[in-house]
Design a protein around this motif. Structure first.
Motif, PDB file in Angstrom:
ATOM      1  N   GLU A  51      -0.704   4.661  16.251  1.00  0.00           N
ATOM      2  CA  GLU A  51      -1.249   3.317  16.586  1.00  0.00           C
ATOM      3  C   GLU A  51      -2.117   2.648  15.436  1.00  0.00           C
ATOM      4  OE1 GLU A  51      -2.933   3.842  20.639  1.00  0.00           O
ATOM      5  OE2 GLU A  51      -0.904   3.816  21.321  1.00  0.00           O
ATOM      6  N   LYS A  52      -3.106   3.550  15.021  1.00  0.00           N
ATOM      7  CA  LYS A  52      -3.954   2.852  14.011  1.00  0.00           C
ATOM      8  C   LYS A  52      -3.210   2.693  12.852  1.00  0.00           C
ATOM      9  CE  LYS A  52      -7.896   5.456  15.306  1.00  0.00           C
ATOM     10  NZ  LYS A  52      -9.143   6.510  14.947  1.00  0.00           N
ATOM     11  N   ILE A  53      -2.108   3.459  12.522  1.00  0.00           N
ATOM     12  CA  ILE A  53      -1.318   3.441  11.059  1.00  0.00           C
ATOM     13  C   ILE A  53      -0.641   2.153  11.430  1.00  0.00           C
ATOM     14  CG2 ILE A  53       0.677   4.258   9.870  1.00  0.00           C
ATOM     15  CD1 ILE A  53      -0.649   7.152  10.336  1.00  0.00           C
ATOM     16  N   GLN A  54       0.045   1.931  12.564  1.00  0.00           N
ATOM     17  CA  GLN A  54       0.886   0.673  12.717  1.00  0.00           C
ATOM     18  C   GLN A  54       0.233  -0.577  12.703  1.00  0.00           C
ATOM     19  OE1 GLN A  54       4.253   0.786  13.292  1.00  0.00           O
ATOM     20  NE2 GLN A  54       3.802  -1.563  12.918  1.00  0.00           N
ATOM     21  N   GLY A  55      -1.274  -0.633  13.151  1.00  0.00           N
ATOM     22  CA  GLY A  55      -1.877  -1.656  13.108  1.00  0.00           C
ATOM     23  C   GLY A  55      -2.562  -2.044  11.570  1.00  0.00           C
ATOM     24  N   VAL A  56      -2.561  -1.079  10.552  1.00  0.00           N
ATOM     25  CA  VAL A  56      -3.107  -1.188   9.228  1.00  0.00           C
ATOM     26  C   VAL A  56      -1.685  -1.609   8.645  1.00  0.00           C
ATOM     27  CG1 VAL A  56      -3.691  -0.230   7.198  1.00  0.00           C
ATOM     28  CG2 VAL A  56      -4.728   0.375   9.312  1.00  0.00           C
ATOM     29  N   GLU A  57      -0.406  -1.076   8.928  1.00  0.00           N
ATOM     30  CA  GLU A  57       0.788  -1.830   8.360  1.00  0.00           C
ATOM     31  C   GLU A  57       1.163  -2.976   8.743  1.00  0.00           C
ATOM     32  OE1 GLU A  57       3.515   1.477   9.663  1.00  0.00           O
ATOM     33  OE2 GLU A  57       3.219   2.419   7.724  1.00  0.00           O
ATOM     34  N   ASP A  58       0.800  -3.599   9.986  1.00  0.00           N
ATOM     35  CA  ASP A  58       0.938  -4.820  10.476  1.00  0.00           C
ATOM     36  C   ASP A  58       0.139  -5.794   9.499  1.00  0.00           C
ATOM     37  OD1 ASP A  58       2.666  -3.961  12.418  1.00  0.00           O
ATOM     38  OD2 ASP A  58       1.390  -4.252  13.941  1.00  0.00           O
ATOM     39  N   GLN A  59      -1.152  -5.285   9.388  1.00  0.00           N
ATOM     40  CA  GLN A  59      -2.025  -6.011   8.343  1.00  0.00           C
ATOM     41  C   GLN A  59      -1.382  -6.255   6.882  1.00  0.00           C
ATOM     42  OE1 GLN A  59      -5.717  -3.788   9.173  1.00  0.00           O
ATOM     43  NE2 GLN A  59      -6.565  -5.628  10.000  1.00  0.00           N
ATOM     44  N   ILE A  60      -1.075  -5.363   6.384  1.00  0.00           N
ATOM     45  CA  ILE A  60      -0.301  -5.340   5.205  1.00  0.00           C
ATOM     46  C   ILE A  60       0.768  -6.233   5.080  1.00  0.00           C
ATOM     47  CG2 ILE A  60       1.182  -3.836   3.688  1.00  0.00           C
ATOM     48  CD1 ILE A  60      -0.612  -1.534   4.292  1.00  0.00           C
ATOM     49  N   ALA A  61       1.585  -6.060   6.222  1.00  0.00           N
ATOM     50  CA  ALA A  61       2.899  -7.088   6.267  1.00  0.00           C
ATOM     51  C   ALA A  61       2.410  -8.506   6.221  1.00  0.00           C
ATOM     52  CB  ALA A  61       3.632  -6.610   7.333  1.00  0.00           C
ATOM     53  N   THR A  62       1.362  -8.702   7.021  1.00  0.00           N
ATOM     54  CA  THR A  62       0.842 -10.026   7.199  1.00  0.00           C
ATOM     55  C   THR A  62       0.374 -10.566   5.767  1.00  0.00           C
ATOM     56  OG1 THR A  62       0.226  -9.854   9.279  1.00  0.00           O
ATOM     57  CG2 THR A  62      -0.720 -11.636   8.232  1.00  0.00           C
ATOM     58  N   ALA A  63      -0.275  -9.580   5.165  1.00  0.00           N
ATOM     59  CA  ALA A  63      -0.755  -9.900   3.559  1.00  0.00           C
ATOM     60  C   ALA A  63       0.384 -10.272   2.654  1.00  0.00           C
ATOM     61  CB  ALA A  63      -1.831  -8.706   3.040  1.00  0.00           C
ATOM     62  N   ARG A  64       1.304  -9.589   2.770  1.00  0.00           N
ATOM     63  CA  ARG A  64       2.399  -9.759   2.026  1.00  0.00           C
ATOM     64  C   ARG A  64       3.047 -11.216   2.168  1.00  0.00           C
ATOM     65  NH1 ARG A  64       4.226  -3.409   2.017  1.00  0.00           N
ATOM     66  NH2 ARG A  64       3.097  -2.743   0.289  1.00  0.00           N
ATOM     67  N   SER A  65       3.232 -11.401   3.499  1.00  0.00           N
ATOM     68  CA  SER A  65       3.600 -12.739   3.946  1.00  0.00           C
ATOM     69  C   SER A  65       2.778 -13.818   3.319  1.00  0.00           C
ATOM     70  CB  SER A  65       3.769 -12.691   5.468  1.00  0.00           C
ATOM     71  OG  SER A  65       3.995 -14.159   6.030  1.00  0.00           O
ATOM     72  N   LYS A  66       1.512 -13.866   3.380  1.00  0.00           N
ATOM     73  CA  LYS A  66       0.548 -14.598   2.823  1.00  0.00           C
ATOM     74  C   LYS A  66       0.723 -14.725   1.421  1.00  0.00           C
ATOM     75  CE  LYS A  66      -2.717 -14.387   6.783  1.00  0.00           C
ATOM     76  NZ  LYS A  66      -2.515 -15.807   7.137  1.00  0.00           N
ATOM     77  N   LEU A  67       0.946 -13.641   0.764  1.00  0.00           N
ATOM     78  CA  LEU A  67       1.109 -13.572  -0.618  1.00  0.00           C
ATOM     79  C   LEU A  67       2.454 -14.396  -1.139  1.00  0.00           C
ATOM     80  CD1 LEU A  67       0.157  -9.813  -2.072  1.00  0.00           C
ATOM     81  CD2 LEU A  67      -0.606 -11.992  -2.773  1.00  0.00           C
ATOM     82  N   ASP A  68       3.342 -14.159  -0.541  1.00  0.00           N
ATOM     83  CA  ASP A  68       4.703 -15.192  -0.544  1.00  0.00           C
ATOM     84  C   ASP A  68       4.127 -16.486  -0.288  1.00  0.00           C
ATOM     85  OD1 ASP A  68       5.989 -12.545  -1.257  1.00  0.00           O
ATOM     86  OD2 ASP A  68       6.868 -12.472   0.661  1.00  0.00           O
ATOM     87  N   GLU A  69       3.521 -16.840   0.688  1.00  0.00           N
ATOM     88  CA  GLU A  69       3.297 -18.246   1.039  1.00  0.00           C
ATOM     89  C   GLU A  69       2.326 -18.861  -0.246  1.00  0.00           C
ATOM     90  OE1 GLU A  69       1.468 -21.002   4.379  1.00  0.00           O
ATOM     91  OE2 GLU A  69       1.374 -18.856   4.470  1.00  0.00           O
ATOM     92  N   LEU A  70       1.553 -18.217  -0.730  1.00  0.00           N
ATOM     93  CA  LEU A  70       0.566 -18.459  -1.696  1.00  0.00           C
ATOM     94  C   LEU A  70       1.107 -18.545  -3.001  1.00  0.00           C
ATOM     95  CD1 LEU A  70      -2.294 -19.133  -2.445  1.00  0.00           C
ATOM     96  CD2 LEU A  70      -2.877 -16.683  -2.688  1.00  0.00           C
ATOM     97  N   LYS A  71       2.250 -17.586  -3.299  1.00  0.00           N
ATOM     98  CA  LYS A  71       2.868 -17.939  -4.633  1.00  0.00           C
ATOM     99  C   LYS A  71       3.562 -19.034  -4.565  1.00  0.00           C
ATOM    100  CE  LYS A  71       2.767 -12.981  -5.664  1.00  0.00           C
ATOM    101  NZ  LYS A  71       3.239 -11.639  -5.751  1.00  0.00           N
TER     102      LYS A  71
END
Length: 93
Positions: A51-71
């Motif tokens: 559950e902890k790992i999934q939570g962190v992986e979800d944050q990573i996915a969100t960050a990557r999405s934000k990176l794509d949006e930002l770029k």
């Protein structure tokens, strides 16, 4: 450094931190599972850390999405993105 580059760097740095955290959690899970007294304890450890790992992986996915949006963002969108990204990133508030 431009605002866009600065925000990209912040997101990439945080993503790297979270990736290291996932690696650490996985290593911790393996250690704890190896020392578990029985299968039930091992299953509980696996569930908790998964559950902890999934939570962190979800944050990573969100960050990557934000990176794509930002770029792909135009200069006129940067200030709004900056506010959203900095309010979302830990320690940026």
């Amino acid at each position: 450094m431009s605002l866009k580059d600065s925000l990209i760097q912040k997101l990439e740095t945080q993503t790297e931190r979270w990736s290291k955290e996932v690696e650490s959690l996985r290593a911790d899970a393996e250690k704890k599972k190896a020392s578990a007294q029985d299968e039930q304890a091992e299953a509980e450890i696996q569930k908790e850390l998964s559950e902890k790992i999934q939570g962190v992986e979800d944050q990573i996915a969100t960050a990557r999405s934000k990176l794509d949006e930002l770029k792909g963002a135009s200069e006129s969108q940067l200030e709004s993105l900056k506010q959203r990204i900095e309010s979302w990133l830990p320690g940026s508030k």
